[in-house]
Design a protein around this motif. Structure first.
Motif, PDB file in Angstrom:
ATOM      1  N   LYS A   1      52.738 -38.171   5.056  1.00 28.40           N
ATOM      2  CA  LYS A   1      53.795 -38.744   5.901  1.00 28.40           C
ATOM      3  C   LYS A   1      53.187 -39.560   7.038  1.00 28.40           C
ATOM      4  CE  LYS A   1      58.021 -37.440   8.382  1.00 28.40           C
ATOM      5  NZ  LYS A   1      58.872 -38.345   7.606  1.00 28.40           N
ATOM      6  N   ALA A   2      52.153 -39.016   7.667  1.00 25.48           N
ATOM      7  CA  ALA A   2      51.511 -39.716   8.784  1.00 25.48           C
ATOM      8  C   ALA A   2      50.889 -41.031   8.336  1.00 25.48           C
ATOM      9  CB  ALA A   2      50.454 -38.826   9.422  1.00 25.48           C
ATOM     10  N   LEU A   3      50.363 -41.060   7.130  1.00 24.79           N
ATOM     11  CA  LEU A   3      49.711 -42.250   6.590  1.00 24.79           C
ATOM     12  C   LEU A   3      50.702 -43.271   6.033  1.00 24.79           C
ATOM     13  CD1 LEU A   3      46.841 -40.426   4.678  1.00 24.79           C
ATOM     14  CD2 LEU A   3      46.510 -41.950   6.627  1.00 24.79           C
ATOM     15  N   ASN A   4      52.002 -42.889   5.999  1.00 28.36           N
ATOM     16  CA  ASN A   4      53.027 -43.735   5.384  1.00 28.36           C
ATOM     17  C   ASN A   4      52.743 -43.931   3.894  1.00 28.36           C
ATOM     18  OD1 ASN A   4      55.446 -45.076   5.530  1.00 28.36           O
ATOM     19  ND2 ASN A   4      54.587 -47.008   6.247  1.00 28.36           N
ATOM     20  N   LYS A   5      52.252 -42.855   3.267  1.00 29.98           N
ATOM     21  CA  LYS A   5      51.885 -42.902   1.848  1.00 29.98           C
ATOM     22  C   LYS A   5      52.472 -41.701   1.100  1.00 29.98           C
ATOM     23  CE  LYS A   5      47.698 -45.684   1.991  1.00 29.98           C
ATOM     24  NZ  LYS A   5      48.136 -46.652   0.988  1.00 29.98           N
ATOM     25  N   GLU A   6      53.740 -41.435   1.340  1.00 30.26           N
ATOM     26  CA  GLU A   6      54.365 -40.282   0.700  1.00 30.26           C
ATOM     27  C   GLU A   6      54.442 -40.432  -0.824  1.00 30.26           C
ATOM     28  OE1 GLU A   6      57.459 -38.087   3.327  1.00 30.26           O
ATOM     29  OE2 GLU A   6      57.676 -40.212   3.823  1.00 30.26           O
ATOM     30  N   ALA A   7      54.610 -41.646  -1.321  1.00 23.63           N
ATOM     31  CA  ALA A   7      54.651 -41.854  -2.772  1.00 23.63           C
ATOM     32  C   ALA A   7      53.297 -41.537  -3.398  1.00 23.63           C
ATOM     33  CB  ALA A   7      55.058 -43.296  -3.086  1.00 23.63           C
ATOM     34  N   GLU A   8      52.222 -42.010  -2.738  1.00 25.40           N
ATOM     35  CA  GLU A   8      50.878 -41.730  -3.232  1.00 25.40           C
ATOM     36  C   GLU A   8      50.578 -40.230  -3.156  1.00 25.40           C
ATOM     37  OE1 GLU A   8      51.764 -44.040  -1.159  1.00 25.40           O
ATOM     38  OE2 GLU A   8      50.731 -45.949  -1.540  1.00 25.40           O
ATOM     39  N   GLY A   9      51.042 -39.609  -2.067  1.00 27.95           N
ATOM     40  CA  GLY A   9      50.841 -38.180  -1.912  1.00 27.95           C
ATOM     41  C   GLY A   9      51.562 -37.383  -2.979  1.00 27.95           C
ATOM     42  N   LYS A  10      52.772 -37.780  -3.301  1.00 24.98           N
ATOM     43  CA  LYS A  10      53.544 -37.090  -4.346  1.00 24.98           C
ATOM     44  C   LYS A  10      52.832 -37.175  -5.693  1.00 24.98           C
ATOM     45  CE  LYS A  10      58.151 -36.730  -6.408  1.00 24.98           C
ATOM     46  NZ  LYS A  10      57.626 -36.584  -7.778  1.00 24.98           N
ATOM     47  N   LYS A  11      52.243 -38.320  -5.964  1.00 21.55           N
ATOM     48  CA  LYS A  11      51.518 -38.496  -7.225  1.00 21.55           C
ATOM     49  C   LYS A  11      50.343 -37.527  -7.317  1.00 21.55           C
ATOM     50  CE  LYS A  11      49.204 -41.990 -10.063  1.00 21.55           C
ATOM     51  NZ  LYS A  11      48.766 -43.412 -10.147  1.00 21.55           N
ATOM     52  N   VAL A  12      49.596 -37.391  -6.217  1.00 22.49           N
ATOM     53  CA  VAL A  12      48.463 -36.460  -6.182  1.00 22.49           C
ATOM     54  C   VAL A  12      48.942 -35.026  -6.393  1.00 22.49           C
ATOM     55  CG1 VAL A  12      46.631 -35.499  -4.726  1.00 22.49           C
ATOM     56  CG2 VAL A  12      47.061 -37.961  -4.712  1.00 22.49           C
ATOM     57  N   MET A  13      50.034 -34.673  -5.713  1.00 18.26           N
ATOM     58  CA  MET A  13      50.570 -33.322  -5.822  1.00 18.26           C
ATOM     59  C   MET A  13      51.099 -33.039  -7.217  1.00 18.26           C
ATOM     60  SD  MET A  13      49.990 -31.733  -3.071  1.00 18.26           S
ATOM     61  CE  MET A  13      50.933 -30.328  -3.567  1.00 18.26           C
ATOM     62  N   ASP A  14      51.766 -34.012  -7.801  1.00  8.74           N
ATOM     63  CA  ASP A  14      52.293 -33.841  -9.160  1.00  8.74           C
ATOM     64  C   ASP A  14      51.158 -33.596 -10.158  1.00  8.74           C
ATOM     65  OD1 ASP A  14      54.866 -34.151  -8.274  1.00  8.74           O
ATOM     66  OD2 ASP A  14      55.089 -36.226  -8.948  1.00  8.74           O
ATOM     67  N   GLN A  15      50.068 -34.322  -9.982  1.00 13.46           N
ATOM     68  CA  GLN A  15      48.914 -34.139 -10.871  1.00 13.46           C
ATOM     69  C   GLN A  15      48.314 -32.751 -10.706  1.00 13.46           C
ATOM     70  OE1 GLN A  15      46.492 -37.475  -9.630  1.00 13.46           O
ATOM     71  NE2 GLN A  15      47.390 -38.853 -11.152  1.00 13.46           N
ATOM     72  N   TYR A  16      48.254 -32.276  -9.464  1.00 18.19           N
ATOM     73  CA  TYR A  16      47.723 -30.935  -9.212  1.00 18.19           C
ATOM     74  C   TYR A  16      48.622 -29.871  -9.839  1.00 18.19           C
ATOM     75  CZ  TYR A  16      46.285 -26.687  -6.826  1.00 18.19           C
ATOM     76  OH  TYR A  16      45.886 -25.403  -6.565  1.00 18.19           O
ATOM     77  N   GLU A  17      49.933 -29.992  -9.641  1.00 21.60           N
ATOM     78  CA  GLU A  17      50.869 -29.015 -10.192  1.00 21.60           C
ATOM     79  C   GLU A  17      50.815 -29.002 -11.715  1.00 21.60           C
ATOM     80  OE1 GLU A  17      52.333 -26.835  -8.487  1.00 21.60           O
ATOM     81  OE2 GLU A  17      51.982 -27.653  -6.485  1.00 21.60           O
ATOM     82  N   ALA A  18      50.617 -30.179 -12.310  1.00 20.17           N
ATOM     83  CA  ALA A  18      50.490 -30.256 -13.770  1.00 20.17           C
ATOM     84  C   ALA A  18      49.227 -29.541 -14.229  1.00 20.17           C
ATOM     85  CB  ALA A  18      50.470 -31.718 -14.218  1.00 20.17           C
ATOM     86  N   ARG A  19      48.173 -29.662 -13.443  1.00 19.39           N
ATOM     87  CA  ARG A  19      46.903 -28.981 -13.764  1.00 19.39           C
ATOM     88  C   ARG A  19      47.075 -27.463 -13.687  1.00 19.39           C
ATOM     89  NH1 ARG A  19      42.901 -27.400 -15.863  1.00 19.39           N
ATOM     90  NH2 ARG A  19      40.793 -27.420 -15.040  1.00 19.39           N
TER      91      ARG A  19
END
Length: 322
Positions: free
Chosen positions: A164-182
């Motif tokens: 959120k601070a970086l204004n990159k919530e979409a990029e952050g969601k992608k990283v989190m989604d990949q982790y949750e899939a793992r």
């Protein structure tokens, strides 16, 4: 035939012009969206209050090791970062070293260099209340500053704040989604192996700890569904100051231990003293040869998303090895 060919040619040219015009409009739209994002102002709620940030930060200084991993995972290379917790001459952990070329060291998590930070002219500083609360006012005088609340256990809470601070919530969601899939994938592979009780012990200079569930690797084990010995099946951080009389409480179906060495040999000596003790050797987990020494960096100290994925790789190796 010539008349038909000429008509066909005109039709094709018309289509090309239409597609070209649509393409230009799409490019122009994306440029407008990019420009809007670069100038928009947004507010971030964090451990020290609220901070207003303009545009997408380009020069970021990060003051925690787990935060450094978060930035790198979202494609942001900081201009400055605190030194990794390592007793080597390297400034960075081995697993991030190749991504940190050109990044300036701005002290350590416990003692940041304010002058160095100011010299980098950051447009965003990200830190942590536990580590840098005393210098928050000085930091926010340099640049907009966002602080996470804590460094324990669930790194994902801090990660989402950083996105959120970086204004990159979409990029952050992608990283989190990949982790949750793992996590989901590995959990499926493990099956009923998660019914094993996993013990975790850490050796430090002057301290031996049994790690509970609110720890970096403890959270990961919990996400995978693993059980813990009764002595460690607690929602808090750790049992500190463990003496040899508590060695029997370390038993489990499998035991992982990690050692934080500062370079003076004290932690390594503590490790050897405990692991070679008859009480430790008499543990059922020792007799079953299910005791493993793992990386303190990956299983505990780094504490970020990159280390979490590496920790999953190691867990898969130990639990699924043939």
């Amino acid at each position: 035939m010539k008349k038909i060919s000429w008509s066909l040619l005109m039709l094709v040219l018309s289509l090309v012009l239409i597609v070209s015009a649509c393409g230009k409009k799409e490019v122009a739209k994306k440029e407008e969206e990019k420009d809007a994002k670069a100038t928009e102002t947004y507010t971030v709620q964090h451990a020290m209050g609220t901070t207003e940030i303009k545009g997408t930060p380009k020069r970021v200084v990060i003051l925690t090791n787990e935060g450094t991993e978060a930035l790198l995972a979202m494609g942001v290379k900081p201009v400055g970062a605190v030194k990794s917790f390592t007793n080597t001459t390297d400034s960075w952990y081995a697993h991030i070293k190749d991504k940190m070329n050109g990044v300036e060291v701005v002290g350590t998590e416990h003692e940041v260099n304010l002058e160095k930070i100011a010299s980098l002219k950051p447009d965003l500083i990200i830190g942590n209340k536990i580590r840098q609360e005393k210098v928050y006012e000085q930091l926010k005088a340099i640049a907009p500053t966002v602080f996470a609340e804590t460094l324990r256990g669930d790194w994902k809470v801090n990660f989402n704040l950083y996105a959120k601070a970086l204004n990159k919530e979409a990029e952050g969601k992608k990283v989190m989604d990949q982790y949750e899939a793992r996590i989901k994938e590995l959990k499926g592979k493990l099956g009923d192996k998660v019914n094993q009780k996993v013990s975790m012990v850490r050796f430090m200079p002057g301290d031996v700890r049994m790690y509970h569930k609110d720890t970096f690797s403890g959270v990961i084990l919990d996400e995978l569904g693993f059980k813990r010995p009764e002595s460690q099946d607690k929602p808090d951080f750790a049992e500190r100051g463990v003496t040899k009389e508590r060695i029997p409480a370390m038993d489990g179906d499998i035991l992982f231990y990690f050692t934080y060495e500062e370079g003076n040999g004290k932690a390594t000596n503590a490790e050897k003293d405990f692991v070679n003790d008859p009480l430790f050797q008499n543990l059922q987990v020792s007799k079953n040869k299910k005791v493993y020494k793992v990386s303190d960096t990956i299983w505990n100290t780094a504490g970020g998303v990159l280390a979490a994925n590496l920790c999953l790789d190691e867990m898969e190796k130990y639990f699924l090895k043939k």
